[in-house]
Design a protein around this motif. Structure first.
Motif, PDB file in Angstrom:
ATOM      1  N   PRO A   1      39.844  21.820   7.616  1.00 36.59           N
ATOM      2  CA  PRO A   1      41.213  22.329   7.774  1.00 36.59           C
ATOM      3  C   PRO A   1      41.660  22.318   9.230  1.00 36.59           C
ATOM      4  O   PRO A   1      40.879  22.549  10.148  1.00 36.59           O
ATOM      5  CB  PRO A   1      41.120  23.765   7.234  1.00 36.59           C
ATOM      6  N   GLY A   2      42.960  22.049   9.411  1.00 40.12           N
ATOM      7  CA  GLY A   2      43.542  22.104  10.737  1.00 40.12           C
ATOM      8  C   GLY A   2      44.027  23.502  11.072  1.00 40.12           C
ATOM      9  O   GLY A   2      43.774  24.458  10.335  1.00 40.12           O
ATOM     10  N   ASN A   3      44.748  23.628  12.175  1.00 42.71           N
ATOM     11  CA  ASN A   3      45.226  24.936  12.627  1.00 42.71           C
ATOM     12  C   ASN A   3      46.658  25.239  12.191  1.00 42.71           C
ATOM     13  O   ASN A   3      47.091  26.386  12.247  1.00 42.71           O
ATOM     14  CB  ASN A   3      45.138  25.006  14.155  1.00 42.71           C
ATOM     15  N   VAL A   4      47.421  24.226  11.769  1.00 43.89           N
ATOM     16  CA  VAL A   4      48.816  24.421  11.381  1.00 43.89           C
ATOM     17  C   VAL A   4      48.869  24.993   9.973  1.00 43.89           C
ATOM     18  O   VAL A   4      48.252  24.472   9.052  1.00 43.89           O
ATOM     19  CB  VAL A   4      49.589  23.096  11.448  1.00 43.89           C
ATOM     20  N   GLN A   5      49.627  26.081   9.786  1.00 45.16           N
ATOM     21  CA  GLN A   5      49.680  26.775   8.506  1.00 45.16           C
ATOM     22  C   GLN A   5      50.918  26.434   7.680  1.00 45.16           C
ATOM     23  O   GLN A   5      50.946  26.707   6.482  1.00 45.16           O
ATOM     24  CB  GLN A   5      49.640  28.286   8.736  1.00 45.16           C
ATOM     25  N   SER A   6      51.945  25.869   8.303  1.00 42.79           N
ATOM     26  CA  SER A   6      53.151  25.545   7.547  1.00 42.79           C
ATOM     27  C   SER A   6      53.871  24.377   8.198  1.00 42.79           C
ATOM     28  O   SER A   6      53.697  24.103   9.397  1.00 42.79           O
ATOM     29  CB  SER A   6      54.086  26.749   7.450  1.00 42.79           C
ATOM     30  N   SER A   7      54.676  23.688   7.392  1.00 41.74           N
ATOM     31  CA  SER A   7      55.392  22.515   7.899  1.00 41.74           C
ATOM     32  C   SER A   7      56.661  22.314   7.073  1.00 41.74           C
ATOM     33  O   SER A   7      56.691  22.640   5.880  1.00 41.74           O
ATOM     34  CB  SER A   7      54.500  21.274   7.803  1.00 41.74           C
ATOM     35  N   HIS A   8      57.691  21.779   7.705  1.00 40.08           N
ATOM     36  CA  HIS A   8      58.925  21.436   6.997  1.00 40.08           C
ATOM     37  C   HIS A   8      59.283  19.992   7.276  1.00 40.08           C
ATOM     38  O   HIS A   8      59.232  19.529   8.418  1.00 40.08           O
ATOM     39  CB  HIS A   8      60.081  22.345   7.445  1.00 40.08           C
ATOM     40  N   LEU A   9      59.632  19.266   6.222  1.00 45.72           N
ATOM     41  CA  LEU A   9      60.095  17.893   6.341  1.00 45.72           C
ATOM     42  C   LEU A   9      61.550  17.829   5.907  1.00 45.72           C
ATOM     43  O   LEU A   9      61.895  18.293   4.818  1.00 45.72           O
ATOM     44  CB  LEU A   9      59.248  16.956   5.468  1.00 45.72           C
ATOM     45  N   GLU A  10      62.374  17.255   6.743  1.00 49.78           N
ATOM     46  CA  GLU A  10      63.803  17.182   6.453  1.00 49.78           C
ATOM     47  C   GLU A  10      64.077  16.026   5.496  1.00 49.78           C
ATOM     48  O   GLU A  10      63.652  14.894   5.716  1.00 49.78           O
ATOM     49  CB  GLU A  10      64.586  16.992   7.755  1.00 49.78           C
ATOM     50  N   LEU A  11      64.779  16.337   4.400  1.00 55.60           N
ATOM     51  CA  LEU A  11      65.146  15.317   3.423  1.00 55.60           C
ATOM     52  C   LEU A  11      66.445  15.744   2.764  1.00 55.60           C
ATOM     53  O   LEU A  11      66.561  16.874   2.266  1.00 55.60           O
ATOM     54  CB  LEU A  11      64.043  15.159   2.363  1.00 55.60           C
ATOM     55  N   ASN A  12      67.409  14.844   2.763  1.00 59.77           N
ATOM     56  CA  ASN A  12      68.730  15.168   2.237  1.00 59.77           C
ATOM     57  C   ASN A  12      68.721  15.077   0.712  1.00 59.77           C
ATOM     58  O   ASN A  12      68.755  13.983   0.133  1.00 59.77           O
ATOM     59  CB  ASN A  12      69.776  14.208   2.821  1.00 59.77           C
ATOM     60  N   GLN A  13      68.652  16.225   0.061  1.00 59.09           N
ATOM     61  CA  GLN A  13      68.681  16.291  -1.390  1.00 59.09           C
ATOM     62  C   GLN A  13      69.210  17.656  -1.803  1.00 59.09           C
ATOM     63  O   GLN A  13      69.474  18.517  -0.958  1.00 59.09           O
ATOM     64  CB  GLN A  13      67.297  16.057  -1.978  1.00 59.09           C
ATOM     65  N   LEU A  14      69.377  17.863  -3.115  1.00 62.09           N
ATOM     66  CA  LEU A  14      70.010  19.088  -3.587  1.00 62.09           C
ATOM     67  C   LEU A  14      69.060  20.275  -3.591  1.00 62.09           C
ATOM     68  O   LEU A  14      69.493  21.413  -3.451  1.00 62.09           O
ATOM     69  CB  LEU A  14      70.564  18.870  -5.005  1.00 62.09           C
ATOM     70  N   GLN A  15      67.756  20.023  -3.769  1.00 64.06           N
ATOM     71  CA  GLN A  15      66.790  21.104  -3.847  1.00 64.06           C
ATOM     72  C   GLN A  15      65.693  20.920  -2.811  1.00 64.06           C
ATOM     73  O   GLN A  15      65.554  19.864  -2.197  1.00 64.06           O
ATOM     74  CB  GLN A  15      66.185  21.191  -5.250  1.00 64.06           C
ATOM     75  N   THR A  16      64.918  21.988  -2.644  1.00 61.48           N
ATOM     76  CA  THR A  16      63.777  21.949  -1.722  1.00 61.48           C
ATOM     77  C   THR A  16      62.481  22.044  -2.513  1.00 61.48           C
ATOM     78  O   THR A  16      62.327  22.920  -3.368  1.00 61.48           O
ATOM     79  CB  THR A  16      63.856  23.110  -0.715  1.00 61.48           C
ATOM     80  N   HIS A  17      61.573  21.119  -2.249  1.00 60.34           N
ATOM     81  CA  HIS A  17      60.242  21.151  -2.859  1.00 60.34           C
ATOM     82  C   HIS A  17      59.327  22.023  -1.994  1.00 60.34           C
ATOM     83  O   HIS A  17      59.329  21.906  -0.765  1.00 60.34           O
ATOM     84  CB  HIS A  17      59.674  19.745  -2.987  1.00 60.34           C
ATOM     85  N   ILE A  18      58.551  22.858  -2.657  1.00 55.15           N
ATOM     86  CA  ILE A  18      57.665  23.800  -1.969  1.00 55.15           C
ATOM     87  C   ILE A  18      56.247  23.611  -2.498  1.00 55.15           C
ATOM     88  O   ILE A  18      56.043  23.513  -3.711  1.00 55.15           O
ATOM     89  CB  ILE A  18      58.118  25.253  -2.200  1.00 55.15           C
ATOM     90  N   ALA A  19      55.284  23.557  -1.598  1.00 51.82           N
ATOM     91  CA  ALA A  19      53.882  23.434  -1.995  1.00 51.82           C
ATOM     92  C   ALA A  19      53.032  24.402  -1.194  1.00 51.82           C
ATOM     93  O   ALA A  19      53.194  24.525   0.027  1.00 51.82           O
ATOM     94  CB  ALA A  19      53.390  22.003  -1.792  1.00 51.82           C
ATOM     95  N   PHE A  20      52.141  25.107  -1.890  1.00 53.75           N
ATOM     96  CA  PHE A  20      51.134  25.964  -1.272  1.00 53.75           C
ATOM     97  C   PHE A  20      49.757  25.431  -1.680  1.00 53.75           C
ATOM     98  O   PHE A  20      49.580  24.933  -2.789  1.00 53.75           O
ATOM     99  CB  PHE A  20      51.257  27.407  -1.760  1.00 53.75           C
ATOM    100  N   ALA A  21      48.777  25.561  -0.796  1.00 54.88           N
ATOM    101  CA  ALA A  21      47.427  25.111  -1.141  1.00 54.88           C
ATOM    102  C   ALA A  21      46.412  25.736  -0.197  1.00 54.88           C
ATOM    103  O   ALA A  21      46.743  26.164   0.912  1.00 54.88           O
ATOM    104  CB  ALA A  21      47.331  23.587  -1.077  1.00 54.88           C
TER     105      ALA A  21
END
Length: 490
Positions: free
Chosen positions: A274-294
């Motif tokens: 595992p790395g040190n980064v705990q969260s990330s956001h990717l910009e994508l022009n669409q109607l909804q936001t996809h969310i993933a936890f793991a």
């Protein structure tokens, strides 16, 4: 009256009957209509008479076989430890080699291969992931169809053209696929999670590699990859259908004996760190936001895997899971929530929760989900939640075990992860679990401070989540009733 009009009339009559039932029936009478559902929940689980046969060829190919004779056909699933985790210094090498196998054999190009399979009534499919390259074929059992279909399938693996002329267009197709993936929100979320959890491993990269990696792939590298990884000792064969044991063994020998036999043993792919980064956001022009936890979990063969799989299903599997109740039934924020506990990254495991919601409430949804994940890890499931999962899996086990494809899917999992030779193994293990078993397994392997999250969607002004409804929608299930027997929807 037309057939459509008659059907419409019957449906309207049924709806009227349902409304009358809801308005005019006493509470006790309405609930009594659901007796059949309780009978389904009490379904007795009986072992099936299907026998799993297993063997290993002299050249090292592992084989599992189940005979079913209801239909005159069979399915074969052949996989190789030739996924993108073995790309080495050329990200995209595994995908290029895999795609080149689809380009023809001496005397037959791709069109001729497809035409031959179609003429035999056979169905051919291919797939690749980080760990394995997979090929499957469904064919009629009649020797006049089976023998030529298996001969052609065997030649695809053992005699691929791998021509220099077809390499550039194959690489162009993979480059286009990489570009297309940049617009797939669900795929981006999944791959970004893997990059956070294993930043220095091949699992941090797309299965199709990278643009610079594809540019560097040569025909010599493809030929070497095929010789090393599409080998008999790295192959697994799974067979289900209308074959005798002798016929199944003959098929396995035909394939195994035709494959390359390199002297070197398979080197394990890199483990996830595992790395040190705990969260990330990717910009994508669409109607909804996809969310993933793991977070990283245990491999498939680990003794605690069943408990963690059960935890993922109670948390985010099915319409009555904890997250579905909160996010959909009470707040109306999602269409579905998915939870999984899978093998991943060179023998580790991965526990994931994925969903999508309106972009204007994505931040508050992420905060609520993280809070619920942490509460679940601290408190564990309730006894009613576990009992509901046991009933659901037992009932689903019956529904998803009748066809050859269902049996094949379970047999492939057994073959891939060296599980006990029992098609109902996972379901039976879940039936033995207690609430304490799940709590202890989560305490041993999961932590509230190890969740990583990714969001993929547009940056918009954020709003707070609506409050939960006082009466969950699930309560409506208790108030449902059936139409009188005289009214039947066509």
């Amino acid at each position: 009256m037309s057939r459509f009009s008659r059907r419409t009339g019957l449906i309207l009559m049924w709806l009227s009957a349902a409304a009358a039932c809801a308005d005019g029936q006493p509470e006790q009478a309405r609930k009594s209509r659901l007796q059949s559902l309780s009978e389904v929940q009490a379904l007795e689980i009986k072992p099936r008479a299907l026998q799993i046969r297993g063997w290993k060829t002299l050249t090292g190919t592992k084989v599992l076989f189940v005979r079913t004779s209801d239909l005159p056909m069979f399915d074969i699933h052949l996989s190789f430890a030739a996924g993108s985790a073995r790309d080495g210094s050329l990200p995209g090498l595994a995908a290029t080699t895999f795609s080149m196998l689809n380009e023809g054999i001496p005397g037959k190009d791709l069109s001729a291969i497809v035409e031959t399979f179609d003429g035999l009534g056979a169905q051919w499919e291919m797939d690749i992931d980080h760990d394995r390259a997979v090929f499957s074929l469904r064919s009629l059992s009649d020797p006049a169809k089976r023998l030529p279909a298996m001969d052609l399938l065997t030649r695809i693996f053992s005699e691929p053209s791998l021509s220099a002329q077809r390499l550039p267009p194959v690489k162009d197709e993979l480059r286009a696929a990489l570009i297309a993936e940049q617009g797939d929100a669900a795929g981006l979320a999944s791959q970004s999670i893997k990059a956070l959890l294993a930043p220095d491993s091949p699992y941090s990269l797309p299965v199709y590699g990278t643009q610079w990696g594809l540019n560097a792939v040569t025909r010599a590298a493809v030929e070497d990859f095929h010789r090393r990884y599409y080998a008999a000792r790295h192959a697994q064969i799974t067979l289900v259908g209308d074959l005798t044991l002798d016929q199944a063994q003959a098929i396995s020998l035909q394939i195994s004996n035709a494959l390359p036999k390199p002297p070197d043993a398979l080197v394990s792919s890199a483990m996830a760190t595992p790395g040190n980064v705990q969260s990330s956001h990717l910009e994508l022009n669409q109607l909804q936001t996809h969310i993933a936890f793991a977070q990283i979990s245990v491999p498939r063969r680990h003794a605690d895997h069943t408990a963690l799989y059960a935890a993922s299903q109670i948390l985010a599997g099915g319409s009555n899971s904890r997250l579905m109740n909160e996010l959909r039934h009470k707040r109306g924020q999602v269409y579905d929530v998915y939870g999984a506990s899978v093998n991943w990254a060179g023998g580790a495991g991965l526990l994931t929760v994925t969903l999508q919601t309106g972009s204007s409430m994505s931040d508050s949804t992420v905060a609520l989900v993280r809070s619920m994940l942490n509460d679940f890890l601290r408190q564990g499931p309730t006894a009613p939640e576990l009992e509901h999962l046991k009933r659901r899996l037992a009932n689903r086990n019956v529904l998803t075990s009748a066809s050859n494809r269902h049996i094949l899917a379970r047999l492939v999992e057994i073959n891939r992860y060296d599980l006990p030779l029992d098609l109902d193994y996972t379901m039976q293990q879940v039936q033995k679990l207690t609430v304490d078993d799940i709590k202890l397994a989560m305490n041993r392997h999961l932590s509230v401070d190890r969740w990583v999250s990714v969001t993929v969607g547009p940056s918009v002004e954020q709003q707070p989540l609506p409050g939960p409804e006082v009466a969950p929608i699930g309560q409506a299930e208790e108030d449902m009733c059936r139409a009188d027997p005289g009214f039947v929807a066509s």
